[in-house]
Scaffold this motif. Structure first.
Motif, PDB file in Angstrom:
ATOM      1  N   ILE A   1      54.646 101.110  69.949  1.00 36.35           N
ATOM      2  CA  ILE A   1      55.219  99.772  70.178  1.00 36.35           C
ATOM      3  C   ILE A   1      54.870  99.287  71.587  1.00 36.35           C
ATOM      4  N   LYS A   2      54.938 100.199  72.549  1.00 34.51           N
ATOM      5  CA  LYS A   2      54.617  99.827  73.928  1.00 34.51           C
ATOM      6  C   LYS A   2      53.154  99.422  74.065  1.00 34.51           C
ATOM      7  N   LYS A   3      52.269 100.142  73.400  1.00 33.62           N
ATOM      8  CA  LYS A   3      50.842  99.829  73.458  1.00 33.62           C
ATOM      9  C   LYS A   3      50.586  98.422  72.915  1.00 33.62           C
TER      10      LYS A   3
ATOM     11  N   TYR B   1      54.221  88.973  66.060  1.00 29.08           N
ATOM     12  CA  TYR B   1      54.491  90.176  66.864  1.00 29.08           C
ATOM     13  C   TYR B   1      55.696  90.939  66.309  1.00 29.08           C
ATOM     14  N   TYR B   2      56.753  90.198  65.960  1.00 27.36           N
ATOM     15  CA  TYR B   2      57.950  90.838  65.406  1.00 27.36           C
ATOM     16  C   TYR B   2      57.637  91.512  64.068  1.00 27.36           C
TER      17      TYR B   2
ATOM     18  N   ALA C   1      49.510  94.942  75.109  1.00 30.15           N
ATOM     19  CA  ALA C   1      48.346  94.163  74.688  1.00 30.15           C
ATOM     20  C   ALA C   1      48.716  92.689  74.501  1.00 30.15           C
ATOM     21  N   VAL C   2      49.864  92.443  73.866  1.00 28.23           N
ATOM     22  CA  VAL C   2      50.336  91.073  73.670  1.00 28.23           C
ATOM     23  C   VAL C   2      50.660  90.423  75.013  1.00 28.23           C
ATOM     24  N   LEU C   3      51.285  91.182  75.905  1.00 24.70           N
ATOM     25  CA  LEU C   3      51.638  90.689  77.240  1.00 24.70           C
ATOM     26  C   LEU C   3      50.399  90.222  78.000  1.00 24.70           C
ATOM     27  N   LYS C   4      49.336  91.009  77.954  1.00 26.32           N
ATOM     28  CA  LYS C   4      48.096  90.654  78.660  1.00 26.32           C
ATOM     29  C   LYS C   4      47.461  89.393  78.076  1.00 26.32           C
ATOM     30  N   LYS C   5      47.430  89.329  76.739  1.00 22.09           N
ATOM     31  CA  LYS C   5      46.801  88.173  76.079  1.00 22.09           C
ATOM     32  C   LYS C   5      47.582  86.887  76.342  1.00 22.09           C
ATOM     33  N   LEU C   6      48.914  86.978  76.280  1.00 20.31           N
ATOM     34  CA  LEU C   6      49.745  85.802  76.538  1.00 20.31           C
ATOM     35  C   LEU C   6      49.587  85.323  77.979  1.00 20.31           C
TER      36      LEU C   6
END
Length: 409
Positions: free
Chosen positions: A283-285, A268-269, A289-294
């Protein structure tokens, strides 16, 4: 960059899988009390190690000039040696005057080893930064695999062949660090590094990168302290058995989750670093997306641990570790939110400042100190203490995640 990231992730993952596989054997051989003593010893080393280098080692990968990188390496190594000497004096005074609290009395005979462990750990961190700049991540990856293999093999072998004691675990830990240092030092251009030893130049480079001891060190110190404070507090306030149970519970829960979390964090970084730091919409998009998957990926293992942690621990480690199973159930709540939050804070490396990390770590440490202070005042049992700790840290990680989203807005 992506290839290097995958290489490092692969090595770290293999090393952690080895450690995970070894846990049942080590737990059955040594028992809760010895594991607790070892966990506490390692926690003290972890807290002291960042001070040894003053975090100048982090800056080694940044300068365009190799000479600056060599000078930062020398600074880190000099501070490691200096701090270990000062620490030896402090340890000697503590030992001679028996200044340790009664609950830490078991560590009295091993205090003089702490400066050696801290110095070697600081040297290892410095060499990892130097190797990542000049050689690449493959060597670091192989080094971590070797360290894990030798450390866990030594712990099991010493425990079976000799009497399982704290010294067996400490020797195994020392072997791990020495192997890492020896592996990484080979192939480096030490003649060029030592040729940069000029006192005035080192003073100038120390001033140029003074933000590392001034900002990065406090932030890192608070992070490591917050991570290890539960063990340090348990070692002081509760029994050695309960400390061992907590040490193993933290290890059991953190290892499998970090296998995914750390990998996601590094990838991600890498991805957000490629995006222009002013393009916060993009970056927010990606972050959402990462937040939802995690949130989805972490849910199933969290539910399993919360509902069946005690049974899983009893089945794999034995009846004497059932308390650790209860701790695992309580800690699973916190680690779910940590799993989601930890990769996302990398946003501050791109669009934030070091002050953002510092503020987050200050708040986290304050929450933890508050929980343990109330545990003493209210005379909470170890179970109640862990439940309170898990609840308050869950709240902190939710706030941190919201802070990341708000920053991107």
């Amino acid at each position: 960059m992506f290839k290097n990231t995958i290489t490092l992730i692969a090595g770290t993952t293999i090393a952690k899988v080895m450690a995970l596989i070894a846990i049942p054997l080590i737990a059955r051989i040594y028992g809760p009390e010895i594991v607790g003593q070892y966990s506490l010893f390692v926690a003290v080393i972890a807290v002291l190690t960042p001070i040894a280098t003053l975090r100048y080692n982090v800056g080694i990968v940044l300068p365009k000039s190799d000479i600056y990188a060599y000078q930062l390496t020398l600074l880190s190594l000099i501070f490691c040696l200096t701090f270990s000497i000062l620490l030896t004096v402090v340890v000697y005074v503590i030992t001679v005057n028996s200044l340790l609290p009664g609950s830490y009395s078991f560590i009295h005979d091993y205090l003089m080893y702490i400066p050696v462990f801290v110095m070697l750990s600081g040297v290892l961190e410095t060499l990892e930064s130097l190797v990542s700049r000049f050689v690449g991540f493959k060597k670091i990856s192989l080094s971590r695999i070797q360290q894990s293999a030798i450390s866990n093999a030594a712990k099991i072998s010493f425990g079976i062949l000799f009497k399982p004691t704290l010294i067996s675990l400490l020797i195994s830990h020392l072997a791990m660090v020495v192997v890492g240092v020896n592996k990484l030092r080979v192939g480096l251009e030490w003649r060029k590094i030592l040729g940069c030893f000029k006192r005035k130049r080192l003073i100038l480079i120390a001033k140029k990168y003074s933000d590392f001891p001034c900002l990065r060190l406090p932030s890192r110190l608070l992070l490591v302290l917050a991570t290890n404070l539960p063990l340090i507090f348990f070692g002081y306030y509760y029994t050695p058995n309960e400390t061992g149970q907590l040490g193993l519970a933290l290890m059991c829960v953190a290892l499998p989750i970090s296998l995914i979390g750390n990998s996601v964090s590094q990838v991600y970084y890498t991805e957000i670093a490629k995006i222009n730091n002013r393009d916060t919409v993009k970056i927010k998009k990606l972050t959402i997306a990462v937040l939802k998957k995690l949130s989805i990926v972490g849910l199933i293992p969290t539910i399993i641990l919360f509902l069946s942690g005690k049974d899983i621990i009893r089945l794999t480690l034995g009846e004497e570790w059932v308390v650790a199973g209860v701790y695992v159930e309580y800690l699973s709540i916190m680690l779910y939110f940590q799993f989601i939050s930890s990769p996302l804070v990398n946003v501050f490396n791109v669009v934030g400042t070091q002050y953002d990390f510092l503020k987050i770590n200050i708040v986290r440490t304050m929450f933890i100190v508050l929980v343990f202070s109330l545990s003493v005042l209210m005379k909470l049992t170890s179970f109640q203490c862990i439940l309170a700790y898990s609840t308050i840290l869950s709240f902190h990680y939710v706030l941190t995640t919201l802070r990341v989203v708000r920053t991107l807005n």
